[in-house]
Design an enzyme around this catalytic site. Structure first.
Site, mmCIF file in Angstrom:
data_model
loop_
_atom_site.group_PDB
_atom_site.id
_atom_site.type_symbol
_atom_site.label_atom_id
_atom_site.label_comp_id
_atom_site.label_asym_id
_atom_site.label_seq_id
_atom_site.Cartn_x
_atom_site.Cartn_y
_atom_site.Cartn_z
ATOM 1 N N GLY A 178 -45.637 10.745 113.758
ATOM 2 C CA GLY A 178 -44.253 10.862 113.284
ATOM 3 C C GLY A 178 -43.996 9.988 112.075
ATOM 4 N N ASP A 199 -48.881 18.958 116.166
ATOM 5 C CA ASP A 199 -48.022 18.737 117.333
ATOM 6 C C ASP A 199 -48.719 17.759 118.281
ATOM 7 O OD1 ASP A 199 -46.429 18.796 119.533
ATOM 8 O OD2 ASP A 199 -46.627 20.956 119.907
ATOM 9 N N VAL A 200 -48.213 16.539 118.329
ATOM 10 C CA VAL A 200 -48.891 15.512 119.131
ATOM 11 C C VAL A 200 -48.786 15.759 120.636
ATOM 12 C CG1 VAL A 200 -48.967 13.602 117.487
ATOM 13 C CG2 VAL A 200 -46.903 13.966 118.840
ATOM 14 N N ASN A 238 -45.367 6.785 117.608
ATOM 15 C CA ASN A 238 -43.963 6.692 117.192
ATOM 16 C C ASN A 238 -43.214 8.017 117.289
ATOM 17 O OD1 ASN A 238 -41.622 5.726 115.302
ATOM 18 N ND2 ASN A 238 -42.544 7.460 114.226
ATOM 19 N N TYR A 275 -34.711 12.021 127.785
ATOM 20 C CA TYR A 275 -35.159 11.029 126.796
ATOM 21 C C TYR A 275 -35.400 9.673 127.473
ATOM 22 C CZ TYR A 275 -34.990 8.365 122.357
ATOM 23 O OH TYR A 275 -35.272 7.547 121.288
ATOM 24 N N LYS A 316 -38.942 7.628 127.731
ATOM 25 C CA LYS A 316 -39.090 6.314 127.098
ATOM 26 C C LYS A 316 -39.395 5.228 128.128
ATOM 27 C CE LYS A 316 -38.571 7.553 122.825
ATOM 28 N NZ LYS A 316 -39.694 7.408 121.881
HETATM 29 N N1 NAD Z 1 -33.448 5.935 115.502
HETATM 30 C C1 NAD Z 1 -33.174 5.225 116.576
HETATM 31 O O1 NAD Z 1 -32.078 4.672 116.736
HETATM 32 C C2 NAD Z 1 -34.209 5.030 117.642
HETATM 33 C C3 NAD Z 1 -33.898 4.170 118.691
HETATM 34 C C4 NAD Z 1 -34.825 3.947 119.684
HETATM 35 C C5 NAD Z 1 -36.042 4.597 119.624
HETATM 36 N N2 NAD Z 1 -36.327 5.431 118.606
HETATM 37 C C6 NAD Z 1 -37.634 6.073 118.627
HETATM 38 O O2 NAD Z 1 -38.326 5.772 117.433
HETATM 39 C C7 NAD Z 1 -39.188 6.851 117.096
HETATM 40 C C8 NAD Z 1 -38.893 7.324 115.680
HETATM 41 O O3 NAD Z 1 -37.529 7.723 115.625
HETATM 42 P P1 NAD Z 1 -36.778 8.103 114.257
HETATM 43 O O4 NAD Z 1 -35.369 7.764 114.470
HETATM 44 O O5 NAD Z 1 -37.517 7.551 113.082
HETATM 45 O O6 NAD Z 1 -36.908 9.692 114.320
HETATM 46 P P2 NAD Z 1 -36.922 10.810 113.163
HETATM 47 O O7 NAD Z 1 -36.300 12.014 113.778
HETATM 48 O O8 NAD Z 1 -36.357 10.273 111.890
HETATM 49 O O9 NAD Z 1 -38.500 11.078 112.951
HETATM 50 C C9 NAD Z 1 -39.276 11.593 113.996
HETATM 51 C C10 NAD Z 1 -40.704 11.779 113.549
HETATM 52 O O10 NAD Z 1 -41.449 12.330 114.669
HETATM 53 C C11 NAD Z 1 -42.133 13.487 114.236
HETATM 54 N N3 NAD Z 1 -42.319 14.438 115.345
HETATM 55 C C12 NAD Z 1 -41.358 15.035 116.103
HETATM 56 N N4 NAD Z 1 -41.947 15.869 116.981
HETATM 57 C C13 NAD Z 1 -43.287 15.811 116.773
HETATM 58 C C14 NAD Z 1 -44.428 16.458 117.339
HETATM 59 N N5 NAD Z 1 -44.307 17.342 118.322
HETATM 60 N N6 NAD Z 1 -45.655 16.150 116.854
HETATM 61 C C15 NAD Z 1 -45.804 15.247 115.847
HETATM 62 N N7 NAD Z 1 -44.771 14.616 115.266
HETATM 63 C C16 NAD Z 1 -43.534 14.893 115.720
HETATM 64 C C17 NAD Z 1 -41.261 14.071 113.125
HETATM 65 O O11 NAD Z 1 -42.005 14.978 112.325
HETATM 66 C C18 NAD Z 1 -40.855 12.787 112.408
HETATM 67 O O12 NAD Z 1 -41.911 12.374 111.565
HETATM 68 C C19 NAD Z 1 -38.948 7.941 118.152
HETATM 69 O O13 NAD Z 1 -39.918 7.849 119.164
HETATM 70 C C20 NAD Z 1 -37.582 7.584 118.694
HETATM 71 O O14 NAD Z 1 -37.403 8.055 120.012
HETATM 72 C C21 NAD Z 1 -35.441 5.668 117.616
#
Ligand code: NAD
Length: 248
Positions: free
Chosen positions: A12, A64-65, A91, A156, A160
């Site tokens: 990601g 797709d991971v 991530n 979710y 997590k």
């Molecule tokens: N933004 C927040 O507030 C927040 C808070 C807590 C945790 N997180 C976690 O941090 C991580 C990143 O979040 P973000 O906000 O940067 O998200 P984002 O939506 O900006 O980016 C998500 C990334 O994951 C990739 N992705 C999605 N599905 C995929 C798949 N099937 N295979 C491969 N890649 C895939 C997307 O292409 C993208 O690169 C996530 O795991 C999210 O749950 C985010």
């Protein structure tokens, strides 16, 4: 561990927190390999452009991971091409929110597959090569929601929280092999994922953050980077919160 020799794989990595992690490791000259699964390559190309400016070796793949076989193939190729993987950052993540009463089986399955099964897939695919090298760092990104819950996010939250249990177990299994396994738990971070939230939900989150502001992707990336550094050599099986005090 010289940075110029490290190979870092980030799932990601096209945007948000993943992109910030790519750029943080790139600043030190590491080789950056990232996967994404966006419908188009716009964000991934933007990340590649930013990495290009730092002048590091990169590889990006739309993959797709949640697919065990695709991930297995991918890591086989990475080890073939670059001999080893020094750091894996799990991530990639998605949200498919709904009240449990209205949540479909698909929403549950997709979220668990992308957020949790991917961590199993990538960790399993990379561990053999790390065991051979007797060194490695595995860092997975969970969420504060996995710790405290959040209305509309039972899928979710379960995914997590699952990452935390998985990490503690794998940390024990790999501790004698020179590999550390840890979790970083972001609070409320400024990315596309949170930009999509309704204004009221954002305000409710903000009101609960003692530091009174949303976090930035760089603040998560810095913690991940530190966990992968020599300075964190005696830290394994830990859950590190980066949340402005939202959960203590
Ligand atoms: N933004 C927040 O507030 C927040 C808070 C807590 C945790 N997180 C976690 O941090 C991580 C990143 O979040 P973000 O906000 O940067 O998200 P984002 O939506 O900006 O980016 C998500 C990334 O994951 C990739 N992705 C999605 N599905 C995929 C798949 N099937 N295979 C491969 N890649 C895939 C997307 O292409 C993208 O690169 C996530 O795991 C999210 O749950 C985010």
């Amino acid at each position: 561990m010289s940075e110029s020799k490290r190979t870092v794989v980030i799932t990601g990595g096209s945007k948000g927190i993943g992109r910030a992690i790519c750029l943080r490791f790139a600043r030190e000259g590491a080789r950056i390999i990232f996967m994404h699964y966006d419908p188009d390559d716009l964000a991934a190309n933007e990340t590649l452009g930013l990495l290009d400016k730092v002048n590091v070796e990169t590889k990006a793949e739309k993959l797709d991971v949640s697919s065990f076989s695709a991930v297995e193939e991918f890591f086989k190729q990475v080890v073939k091409d670059f001999q080893r993987v020094d750091v894996l950052v799990n991530n990639a993540g998605i949200t498919r929110d709904a009240f449990l009463m209205r949540m479909s089986e698909d929403q549950w399955d997709q979220t668990l597959q992308v957020n949790l099964k991917s961590v199993f897939n990538c960790t399993k695919a990379v561990m053999r090569s790390m065991i051979k090298e007797r060194s490695g760092r595995i860092i997975s990104i969970s969420s504060v929601v996995g710790q405290i819950g959040n209305i509309g996010q039972s899928n979710y939250a379960a995914s997590k929280a699952g990452i935390m249990g998985f990490t503690k177990t794998v940390a024990r299994e790999l501790a004698g092999r020179g590999i550390t396994v840890n979790v970083v738990v972001p609070g409320f971070i400024n990315t596309e994922m949170t930009q999509r939230l309704p204004v009221k939900a954002k305000e409710a989150f903000l009101a609960q953050i003692p530091m009174g502001r949303i976090g930035e992707p760089d603040e998560i990336a810095e913690t991940v980077y530190w966990l992968a550094s020599e300075g964190a050599s005696y830290i394994t099986g830990q859950v590190i919160h980066v949340n402005g005090g939202l959960y203590m």
